[in-house]
Design a protein around this motif. Structure first.
Motif, PDB file in Angstrom:
ATOM      1  N   GLY A  20       0.797  -1.219   0.000  1.00 56.20           N
ATOM      2  CA  GLY A  20       0.000   0.000   0.000  1.00 56.20           C
ATOM      3  C   GLY A  20       0.824   1.260   0.000  1.00 56.20           C
ATOM      4  O   GLY A  20       0.383   2.302   0.495  1.00 56.20           O
ATOM      5  N   GLY A  21       2.015   1.196  -0.552  1.00 57.25           N
ATOM      6  CA  GLY A  21       2.894   2.352  -0.564  1.00 57.25           C
ATOM      7  C   GLY A  21       2.740   3.192  -1.814  1.00 57.25           C
ATOM      8  O   GLY A  21       1.641   3.358  -2.361  1.00 57.25           O
ATOM      9  N   MET A  22       3.879   3.708  -2.301  1.00 56.31           N
ATOM     10  CA  MET A  22       3.863   4.633  -3.433  1.00 56.31           C
ATOM     11  C   MET A  22       3.228   4.024  -4.682  1.00 56.31           C
ATOM     12  O   MET A  22       2.574   4.730  -5.457  1.00 56.31           O
ATOM     13  CB  MET A  22       5.294   5.073  -3.731  1.00 56.31           C
ATOM     14  CG  MET A  22       5.419   6.087  -4.854  1.00 56.31           C
ATOM     15  SD  MET A  22       4.484   7.609  -4.577  1.00 56.31           S
ATOM     16  CE  MET A  22       5.442   8.335  -3.242  1.00 56.31           C
ATOM     17  N   ALA A  23       3.384   2.720  -4.882  1.00 52.36           N
ATOM     18  CA  ALA A  23       2.836   2.074  -6.083  1.00 52.36           C
ATOM     19  C   ALA A  23       1.328   2.261  -6.183  1.00 52.36           C
ATOM     20  O   ALA A  23       0.780   2.412  -7.286  1.00 52.36           O
ATOM     21  CB  ALA A  23       3.187   0.593  -6.096  1.00 52.36           C
ATOM     22  N   VAL A  24       0.634   2.244  -5.049  1.00 56.62           N
ATOM     23  CA  VAL A  24      -0.821   2.424  -5.065  1.00 56.62           C
ATOM     24  C   VAL A  24      -1.181   3.814  -5.557  1.00 56.62           C
ATOM     25  O   VAL A  24      -2.103   3.990  -6.371  1.00 56.62           O
ATOM     26  CB  VAL A  24      -1.405   2.183  -3.659  1.00 56.62           C
ATOM     27  CG1 VAL A  24      -2.878   2.586  -3.615  1.00 56.62           C
ATOM     28  CG2 VAL A  24      -1.269   0.727  -3.277  1.00 56.62           C
TER      29      VAL A  24
END
Length: 373
Positions: free
Chosen positions: A287-291
């Protein structure tokens, strides 16, 4: 004193800077910090970046960076207990870490700054503690990189909390703090459409059939978690899709997946915006920057096998906000992905880069007003 006198005095003040403090734990916190620095500089403001881990002893840098991945992979229950402790500002682990932060190094960076913006809890606590002790007077802004909220993100000396989703504002209120929601700090290239010929060439280079749907699996810059299980569950449940796995800097994971049919395992990449463009759905575990990058492009995201600790917290928050469903088993994963493929891309998130800059500029004006008193 009239307005002209104020303007004259403000012009006589020494140049003001914004200090942006990130943390090289993973890649998301630094990515957000660098993007904010870029936006501020593009608007003519002096913005300087500092990594809070450069102010802690080497042994803590090793623990926070090098041991993070192995503990998550091989001792997840231990990591969960550690994170439960870590997310309390009264825990002994946090106290020891904050005691170790070099006051001298942090204050050297703060010198001359009217505003300090933090993108990690360690930085927030360190800068807030120093202000509480009367060692600096800079205005403090805290940007939350994740949707999941916990106690350590807050400090009573912080003047403005910025969160990436509106639902987080209510979560902050439960902790007794106010917050303002802004669009996540994502690089501008993710908001620019990728040309069709670029997508076509990338699929060709990766050996992806043009007629097949692509599911992109991301596992952070370290490529950690139950990635192999996620791959197996998708392959077992969905016969027609191709899988591209971003293994980050985990070369062992990349080698283990590279021989599996219908799977393309990639190492560290700089063309993430193009990889998002060729995919029809994304599966993530942290649920980090990729989301946020997927959200900006309109690519549907699904949480599966989330990491312990912050991964679970983000999974709950993203599910509650409707941004990313969290199937608990392979059957529900198939249903979630089939729904994503059927619905297609959402409308890309429209962002005004100026919004966050305006917030910081107002904080700088506030600092100037305090100086003039």
């Amino acid at each position: 004193m009239d307005a002209d006198d104020v303007d004259i005095e403000m012009r006589l003040l020494p140049p003001r800077k914004v200090l942006v403090i990130g943390a090289s734990i993973g890649a998301g916190h630094n990515s957000a910090a660098w993007e904010l620095q870029r936006r501020l500089q593009c608007n003519g403001l002096s913005a300087v970046y500092f990594d809070i881990l450069d102010a802690v002893p080497f042994i803590f840098k090793v623990i926070l960076c090098d041991l993070y991945g192995p503990i998550v992979n091989y001792a997840p229950s231990l990591f969960s207990r550690f994170m439960a402790s870590w997310e309390s500002d009264s825990s002994w682990t946090v106290r020891i870490l904050l005691w170790s932060v070099s006051t001298r190094k942090v204050l050297e960076q703060i010198r001359g700054a009217s505003v300090v913006v933090t993108t990690h809890a360690i930085a927030t606590q360190a800068v807030g503690r120093l202000k509480q002790q009367g060692k600096h007077e800079a205005v403090i802004v805290s940007y939350f990189c994740d949707a999941g909220i916990h106690q350590l993100l807050f400090h009573q000396e912080v003047d403005l909390n910025l969160v990436p989703v509106p639902e987080a504002v209510q979560q902050c209120a439960k902790y007794g703090h106010t917050a303002v929601a802004i669009t996540p700090l994502v690089q501008s290239k993710f908001r620019s459409p990728v040309p069709q010929h670029t997508c076509y060439r990338l699929r060709q280079r990766l050996g992806l059939a043009a007629e097949s749907a692509v599911i992109l699996i991301v596992a952070g810059s370290l490529g950690i978690g139950s990635v192999g299980s996620t791959v197996s569950d998708i392959l077992d449940q969905m016969e027609a899709v191709l899988i591209v796995v971003l293994c980050g800097r985990n070369s062992t994971l990349q080698r283990s997946l590279s021989t599996i049919p219908r799977v393309t395992a990639l190492g560290w990449r700089e063309d993430i915006s193009e990889l998002l463009a060729i995919a029809q759905a994304m599966v993530h575990n942290a649920g980090g920057m990729a989301v946020w990058e997927a959200m900006v492009t309109g690519l549907p995201a699904t949480t599966y096998n989330p990491l312990p600790g912050h991964g679970m917290a983000n999974a709950r928050a993203l599910e509650q906000s409707g941004l990313s469903p969290w199937p608990r088993d392979r059957r529900d994963l198939r249903l979630a992905l089939e729904h994503a493929l059927q619905m297609g891309r959402r409308e890309p998130t429209i962002e005004d880069e100026q919004v966050v800059v305006d917030h910081i500029a107002r904080m700088m004006q506030r600092a100037n007003d305090i100086t003039l008193l």
